[in-house]
Design a protein around this motif. Sequence first.
Motif, PDB file in Angstrom:
ATOM      1  N   LEU A 112      46.395 -21.512 -52.782  1.00 39.27           N
ATOM      2  CA  LEU A 112      47.826 -21.241 -52.693  1.00 39.27           C
ATOM      3  C   LEU A 112      48.118 -20.594 -51.352  1.00 39.27           C
ATOM      4  CD1 LEU A 112      50.574 -21.066 -54.248  1.00 39.27           C
ATOM      5  CD2 LEU A 112      49.829 -18.802 -55.012  1.00 39.27           C
ATOM      6  N   PHE A 113      49.278 -20.898 -50.793  1.00 38.09           N
ATOM      7  CA  PHE A 113      49.691 -20.323 -49.511  1.00 38.09           C
ATOM      8  C   PHE A 113      51.041 -19.649 -49.691  1.00 38.09           C
ATOM      9  CE2 PHE A 113      51.369 -21.408 -45.036  1.00 38.09           C
ATOM     10  CZ  PHE A 113      50.897 -20.231 -44.507  1.00 38.09           C
ATOM     11  N   VAL A 114      51.128 -18.364 -49.396  1.00 35.16           N
ATOM     12  CA  VAL A 114      52.387 -17.636 -49.395  1.00 35.16           C
ATOM     13  C   VAL A 114      52.924 -17.734 -47.973  1.00 35.16           C
ATOM     14  CG1 VAL A 114      53.535 -15.422 -49.742  1.00 35.16           C
ATOM     15  CG2 VAL A 114      51.611 -16.063 -51.211  1.00 35.16           C
ATOM     16  N   THR A 115      54.113 -18.328 -47.824  1.00 37.81           N
ATOM     17  CA  THR A 115      54.644 -18.634 -46.510  1.00 37.81           C
ATOM     18  C   THR A 115      56.128 -18.338 -46.397  1.00 37.81           C
ATOM     19  OG1 THR A 115      54.987 -20.441 -44.905  1.00 37.81           O
ATOM     20  CG2 THR A 115      54.989 -21.045 -47.226  1.00 37.81           C
ATOM     21  N   HIS A 116      56.587 -18.141 -45.174  1.00 40.96           N
ATOM     22  CA  HIS A 116      58.023 -17.984 -44.910  1.00 40.96           C
ATOM     23  C   HIS A 116      58.720 -19.341 -44.911  1.00 40.96           C
ATOM     24  CE1 HIS A 116      56.795 -19.518 -41.140  1.00 40.96           C
ATOM     25  NE2 HIS A 116      56.852 -18.427 -40.406  1.00 40.96           N
ATOM     26  N   LEU A 145      53.992 -20.785 -52.147  1.00 41.30           N
ATOM     27  CA  LEU A 145      55.002 -19.846 -52.621  1.00 41.30           C
ATOM     28  C   LEU A 145      55.830 -19.531 -51.385  1.00 41.30           C
ATOM     29  CD1 LEU A 145      53.248 -17.277 -54.992  1.00 41.30           C
ATOM     30  CD2 LEU A 145      55.093 -18.864 -55.543  1.00 41.30           C
ATOM     31  N   CYS A 146      57.098 -19.898 -51.418  1.00 44.23           N
ATOM     32  CA  CYS A 146      57.960 -19.777 -50.249  1.00 44.23           C
ATOM     33  C   CYS A 146      58.804 -18.513 -50.310  1.00 44.23           C
ATOM     34  CB  CYS A 146      58.881 -20.988 -50.161  1.00 44.23           C
ATOM     35  SG  CYS A 146      58.037 -22.564 -50.035  1.00 44.23           S
ATOM     36  N   TRP A 147      58.836 -17.801 -49.192  1.00 45.95           N
ATOM     37  CA  TRP A 147      59.648 -16.592 -49.056  1.00 45.95           C
ATOM     38  C   TRP A 147      60.453 -16.723 -47.775  1.00 45.95           C
ATOM     39  CZ3 TRP A 147      56.976 -11.268 -50.097  1.00 45.95           C
ATOM     40  CH2 TRP A 147      57.911 -10.349 -50.510  1.00 45.95           C
ATOM     41  N   PRO A 148      61.462 -17.626 -47.780  1.00 48.48           N
ATOM     42  CA  PRO A 148      62.211 -17.896 -46.559  1.00 48.48           C
ATOM     43  C   PRO A 148      63.089 -16.726 -46.135  1.00 48.48           C
ATOM     44  CG  PRO A 148      63.228 -18.996 -48.410  1.00 48.48           C
ATOM     45  CD  PRO A 148      61.946 -18.377 -48.920  1.00 48.48           C
ATOM     46  N   ILE A 149      63.286 -16.617 -44.826  1.00 50.55           N
ATOM     47  CA  ILE A 149      64.070 -15.513 -44.286  1.00 50.55           C
ATOM     48  C   ILE A 149      65.287 -16.008 -43.513  1.00 50.55           C
ATOM     49  CG2 ILE A 149      64.000 -13.496 -42.756  1.00 50.55           C
ATOM     50  CD1 ILE A 149      60.939 -13.390 -43.443  1.00 50.55           C
ATOM     51  N   GLN A 207      64.081 -22.149 -42.594  1.00 52.47           N
ATOM     52  CA  GLN A 207      63.175 -21.787 -43.682  1.00 52.47           C
ATOM     53  C   GLN A 207      63.757 -22.006 -45.078  1.00 52.47           C
ATOM     54  OE1 GLN A 207      62.119 -17.804 -42.548  1.00 52.47           O
ATOM     55  NE2 GLN A 207      60.852 -18.494 -40.834  1.00 52.47           N
ATOM     56  N   PRO A 208      64.995 -21.595 -45.364  1.00 50.55           N
ATOM     57  CA  PRO A 208      65.534 -21.862 -46.703  1.00 50.55           C
ATOM     58  C   PRO A 208      65.602 -23.353 -47.037  1.00 50.55           C
ATOM     59  CG  PRO A 208      66.809 -20.146 -45.638  1.00 50.55           C
ATOM     60  CD  PRO A 208      65.887 -20.722 -44.585  1.00 50.55           C
ATOM     61  N   SER A 209      65.956 -24.178 -46.057  1.00 49.38           N
ATOM     62  CA  SER A 209      66.004 -25.632 -46.288  1.00 49.38           C
ATOM     63  C   SER A 209      64.612 -26.189 -46.539  1.00 49.38           C
ATOM     64  CB  SER A 209      66.627 -26.343 -45.089  1.00 49.38           C
ATOM     65  OG  SER A 209      67.966 -25.937 -44.927  1.00 49.38           O
ATOM     66  N   ASN A 210      63.645 -25.737 -45.765  1.00 47.00           N
ATOM     67  CA  ASN A 210      62.263 -26.190 -45.952  1.00 47.00           C
ATOM     68  C   ASN A 210      61.742 -25.777 -47.325  1.00 47.00           C
ATOM     69  OD1 ASN A 210      62.392 -27.106 -43.320  1.00 47.00           O
ATOM     70  ND2 ASN A 210      61.244 -25.389 -42.483  1.00 47.00           N
ATOM     71  N   ALA A 211      62.041 -24.552 -47.718  1.00 44.06           N
ATOM     72  CA  ALA A 211      61.601 -24.057 -49.030  1.00 44.06           C
ATOM     73  C   ALA A 211      62.215 -24.888 -50.146  1.00 44.06           C
ATOM     74  CB  ALA A 211      61.976 -22.586 -49.193  1.00 44.06           C
ATOM     75  N   GLU A 225      59.906 -20.822 -55.049  1.00 38.77           N
ATOM     76  CA  GLU A 225      60.497 -19.847 -54.135  1.00 38.77           C
ATOM     77  C   GLU A 225      60.372 -18.442 -54.705  1.00 38.77           C
ATOM     78  OE1 GLU A 225      64.536 -19.202 -51.497  1.00 38.77           O
ATOM     79  OE2 GLU A 225      64.098 -21.163 -52.384  1.00 38.77           O
ATOM     80  N   ILE A 226      60.055 -17.503 -53.842  1.00 42.67           N
ATOM     81  CA  ILE A 226      59.948 -16.097 -54.207  1.00 42.67           C
ATOM     82  C   ILE A 226      61.331 -15.465 -54.032  1.00 42.67           C
ATOM     83  CG2 ILE A 226      58.906 -13.871 -53.613  1.00 42.67           C
ATOM     84  CD1 ILE A 226      56.562 -15.496 -52.353  1.00 42.67           C
ATOM     85  N   PRO A 227      61.855 -14.794 -55.052  1.00 39.61           N
ATOM     86  CA  PRO A 227      63.152 -14.124 -54.889  1.00 39.61           C
ATOM     87  C   PRO A 227      63.073 -13.055 -53.790  1.00 39.61           C
ATOM     88  CG  PRO A 227      62.464 -14.121 -57.197  1.00 39.61           C
ATOM     89  CD  PRO A 227      61.305 -14.603 -56.395  1.00 39.61           C
ATOM     90  N   HIS A 228      64.168 -12.885 -53.031  1.00 34.83           N
ATOM     91  CA  HIS A 228      64.165 -11.894 -51.943  1.00 34.83           C
ATOM     92  C   HIS A 228      63.853 -10.488 -52.432  1.00 34.83           C
ATOM     93  CE1 HIS A 228      65.068 -14.057 -48.331  1.00 34.83           C
ATOM     94  NE2 HIS A 228      66.016 -14.738 -48.951  1.00 34.83           N
ATOM     95  N   GLU A 229      64.357 -10.130 -53.575  1.00 34.47           N
ATOM     96  CA  GLU A 229      64.151  -8.780 -54.117  1.00 34.47           C
ATOM     97  C   GLU A 229      63.035  -8.777 -55.160  1.00 34.47           C
ATOM     98  OE1 GLU A 229      65.752  -6.146 -52.839  1.00 34.47           O
ATOM     99  OE2 GLU A 229      66.799  -7.506 -51.475  1.00 34.47           O
TER     100      GLU A 229
END
Length: 134
Positions: free
Chosen positions: A25-29, A46-50, A54-58, A70-74
Amino acid sequence: MPSGRGLITNWCPQVKVLSHRSVGLFVTHAGWNSMMESVSGGVPVLCWPIFAEQPSNARMACTEWGIGEEIPHEVKRGQFARLVKDMMAGEKRARKEKAAEWEVKAKEATKVGGSSYSSLDALIHDVLTTRMID
């Protein structure tokens, strides 16, 4: 986590790491390069876009390609742990099989005669044979 089963570092050769068979697994922005390296390595994300793309890619990885969540921001620690467990062995385990399918597609596209290879070859040909207009 048992001793010796993980590594946290500030830099590493990402392509080499993502190509290793032990990576699950890869945790990525969800930046474009990271996404392409994940796909090429057959690694779910697991996407954590900023910001930026990044949000579109996720969204593509999670909804269209089926290789991530997707990982929730909070996010809280427990939520993050559940996401990792679900991706590795739980109900989201199918993401791994989907990532393996995308890995095959990426390799086909980039080999000689593949769609990406041919497109890059055409671009190089066009750049080298097109004259600049003053």
